[in-house]
Design a protein around this motif. Structure first.
Motif, mmCIF file in Angstrom:
data_model
loop_
_atom_site.group_PDB
_atom_site.id
_atom_site.type_symbol
_atom_site.label_atom_id
_atom_site.label_comp_id
_atom_site.label_asym_id
_atom_site.label_seq_id
_atom_site.Cartn_x
_atom_site.Cartn_y
_atom_site.Cartn_z
ATOM 1 N N ASP A 1 0.832 -1.204 0.000
ATOM 2 C CA ASP A 1 0.000 0.000 0.000
ATOM 3 C C ASP A 1 0.868 1.255 0.000
ATOM 4 O OD1 ASP A 1 -2.319 -1.466 -0.051
ATOM 5 O OD2 ASP A 1 -2.696 -1.330 2.097
ATOM 6 N N TRP A 2 1.925 1.233 0.812
ATOM 7 C CA TRP A 2 2.807 2.411 0.874
ATOM 8 C C TRP A 2 3.452 2.651 -0.486
ATOM 9 C CZ3 TRP A 2 7.596 4.257 -0.057
ATOM 10 C CH2 TRP A 2 7.958 5.446 0.567
ATOM 11 N N LEU A 3 3.928 1.608 -1.121
ATOM 12 C CA LEU A 3 4.588 1.750 -2.420
ATOM 13 C C LEU A 3 3.621 2.283 -3.478
ATOM 14 C CD1 LEU A 3 6.692 -1.547 -2.511
ATOM 15 C CD2 LEU A 3 7.530 0.767 -2.064
ATOM 16 N N LYS A 4 2.376 1.790 -3.460
ATOM 17 C CA LYS A 4 1.400 2.219 -4.463
ATOM 18 C C LYS A 4 0.901 3.638 -4.202
ATOM 19 C CE LYS A 4 -0.322 -2.396 -5.657
ATOM 20 N NZ LYS A 4 -1.491 -3.309 -5.678
ATOM 21 N N ASN A 5 0.815 4.020 -2.930
ATOM 22 C CA ASN A 5 0.272 5.341 -2.587
ATOM 23 C C ASN A 5 1.319 6.446 -2.583
ATOM 24 O OD1 ASN A 5 -2.315 4.249 -2.215
ATOM 25 N ND2 ASN A 5 -1.921 3.780 -0.060
ATOM 26 N N ASN A 6 2.575 6.082 -2.708
ATOM 27 C CA ASN A 6 3.664 7.073 -2.722
ATOM 28 C C ASN A 6 4.584 6.807 -3.910
ATOM 29 O OD1 ASN A 6 3.417 8.438 0.199
ATOM 30 N ND2 ASN A 6 3.087 6.225 0.426
ATOM 31 N N PRO A 7 4.084 6.957 -5.125
ATOM 32 C CA PRO A 7 4.844 6.529 -6.309
ATOM 33 C C PRO A 7 6.200 7.197 -6.467
ATOM 34 C CG PRO A 7 2.932 7.878 -6.924
ATOM 35 C CD PRO A 7 2.764 7.522 -5.482
ATOM 36 N N GLY A 8 6.290 8.489 -6.179
ATOM 37 C CA GLY A 8 7.573 9.178 -6.312
ATOM 38 C C GLY A 8 8.608 8.662 -5.327
ATOM 39 N N PRO A 9 8.319 8.770 -4.016
ATOM 40 C CA PRO A 9 9.264 8.230 -3.030
ATOM 41 C C PRO A 9 9.486 6.728 -3.185
ATOM 42 C CG PRO A 9 7.706 9.724 -1.986
ATOM 43 C CD PRO A 9 7.217 9.506 -3.381
ATOM 44 N N ALA A 10 8.444 6.003 -3.629
ATOM 45 C CA ALA A 10 8.581 4.559 -3.788
ATOM 46 C C ALA A 10 9.612 4.216 -4.859
ATOM 47 C CB ALA A 10 7.226 3.945 -4.139
ATOM 48 N N LYS A 11 9.615 4.964 -5.939
ATOM 49 C CA LYS A 11 10.588 4.709 -7.011
ATOM 50 C C LYS A 11 12.003 4.895 -6.491
ATOM 51 C CE LYS A 11 11.892 6.160 -11.699
ATOM 52 N NZ LYS A 11 11.546 7.049 -12.843
ATOM 53 N N GLU A 12 12.213 5.977 -5.766
ATOM 54 C CA GLU A 12 13.547 6.239 -5.193
ATOM 55 C C GLU A 12 13.914 5.143 -4.192
ATOM 56 O OE1 GLU A 12 15.862 7.288 -1.747
ATOM 57 O OE2 GLU A 12 13.670 7.537 -1.712
ATOM 58 N N LEU A 13 12.943 4.717 -3.388
ATOM 59 C CA LEU A 13 13.199 3.695 -2.375
ATOM 60 C C LEU A 13 13.560 2.358 -3.024
ATOM 61 C CD1 LEU A 13 13.043 2.833 0.652
ATOM 62 C CD2 LEU A 13 10.665 2.190 0.196
#
Length: 372
Positions: free
Chosen positions: A244-256
């Protein structure tokens, strides 16, 4: 790596303490017949000298001798199987110098996908590129850092294979051949971490994808990074929360996700029956609840391990883990003598339980008795 080198490396990280089967909590209560069936899968592979997908330490003569005995008596009862393990193996508690053993879980996820890209399915899982060279365990190549496990073959020799970010940005060029497309970068990432997946295609059929290689770069746990950053706490983290965190935070998720330099390549596994588990590092289908991923630089595939700890159902409910498992897989994050990954099976429930397992666990390796 030779047998002597492997033994030296193991001794540098852990002490093996001989124990008796009576010292193993609830040993007699386990389903040894189920463990024996899983053990037979390893024995058939070792007996045929089939090539492992991700080679581990070579099985020595004593283990091969036990396998030959096992293959002569394939249908054993629970009691007979227990007596077989007791007759042919000596248990040793694995006591790492760094502290306690640690067990995590993994599974085969299922996602929706398409063989062709469209507005919904646009994130590719890539096939193994032709220029990827996998470096055997314990070996090196000229010009390649000893900590890297793969290289790229070029006109002027070998060079490090691109990391995740570069591959996602197109570093492979025409060598980037998609096997299938999924919906979300987070879904592709989870498939990379687990190493396999069932993909439910748009026509209703199910495609299986299996590990075909990796870029040899180091693995980083993004869940641990989120905990360190204070985004989540370790005690309440689940796979669902991470997704859920990865899908709801696409920008930070990509960097992470790009902090994990490791990148996995896949193939379509047409040979698998629907009831089969995914292909493990030893090169054959895994057995839910009996297949264990271990450090392939320290242990041989086929070795039985007795585990004592806890198996979670939910954040608040678990059951005692008292189980004999067989080393049949490995993983880039599975490093250390008392470090394992418990294969739960396929689908959502297996994924939930796998995401909850990160527990201190006692490891006892069953070493084959020396031939007389």
């Amino acid at each position: 790596m030779t047998e002597a080198e492997a033994a030296s490396r193991l001794a540098a990280q852990a002490r093996l303490e001989a124990v008796s089967f009576k010292d193993l909590s609830a040993w007699a209560e386990d389903d040894h017949a189920a463990a024996f069936k899983a053990f037979l899968r390893s024995c058939r592979s070792l007996d045929s000298s089939a090539a492992a997908l991700r080679p581990a330490q070579a099985a020595q003569g004593d283990l091969l001798a036990v396998c030959r005995a096992a293959l002569q008596q394939e249908n054993l009862s629970r009691t007979e199987a227990r007596r077989f393990f007791e007759a042919h193996f000596q248990p040793f508690a694995v006591i790492p110098h760094s502290g306690n053993g640690f067990l995590t879980g993994y599974y085969e996820p299922e996602f929706r996908g398409s063989r062709t890209p469209d507005a919904t399915y646009k994130v590719p899982l890539l096939a193994r590129p032709d220029d990827l060279v996998t470096i055997e365990q314990g070996k090196t190549l000229p010009g390649i850092d000893k900590n890297l496990q793969a290289a790229r073959r070029g006109a002027k020799g070998y060079e490090p294979y691109p990391e995740r970010a570069a591959i996602e940005d197109g570093a492979l060029g025409s060598l980037a051949n998609p096997v299938v497309y999924v919906r979300e970068p987070a879904e592709a990432f989870i498939i990379h971490v687990q190493g396999s997946s069932r993909i439910r295609l748009t026509d209703g059929s199910v495609m299986r994808v299996a590990y075909a290689g990796r870029n040899g770069r180091p693995y980083t746990s993004i869940g641990r990074v989120l905990v360190q950053r204070g985004e989540m706490d370790l005690e309440s983290m689940t796979l669902e929360k991470l997704m859920d965190w990865l899908k709801n935070n696409p920008g930070p998720a990509k960097e992470l996700m790009r902090l994990n330099q490791s990148y996995i390549f896949f193939r379509e596994a047409n040979e698998l029956a629907p009831e089969d588990g995914p292909i493990g590092g030893a090169g054959f289908p895994l057995v839910p609840g009996r297949s264990l991923a271990v450090d392939r630089g320290l242990w041989a595939y086929g070795l039985p391990f007795w585990l004592e700890g806890e198996l979670p159902f939910t954040l608040d409910r678990s059951e005692p883990l008292r189980r004999l498992m067989i080393a049949q897989d490995t993983g880039s994050a599975i490093v250390g003598p008392a470090r394992g990954d418990f294969f739960f099976g396929s689908g959502e429930e297996a994924g939930t339980r796998a995401g909850l397992l990160r527990h201190t666990t006692r490891f006892v390796v069953l070493m084959p008795k020396a031939r007389k």
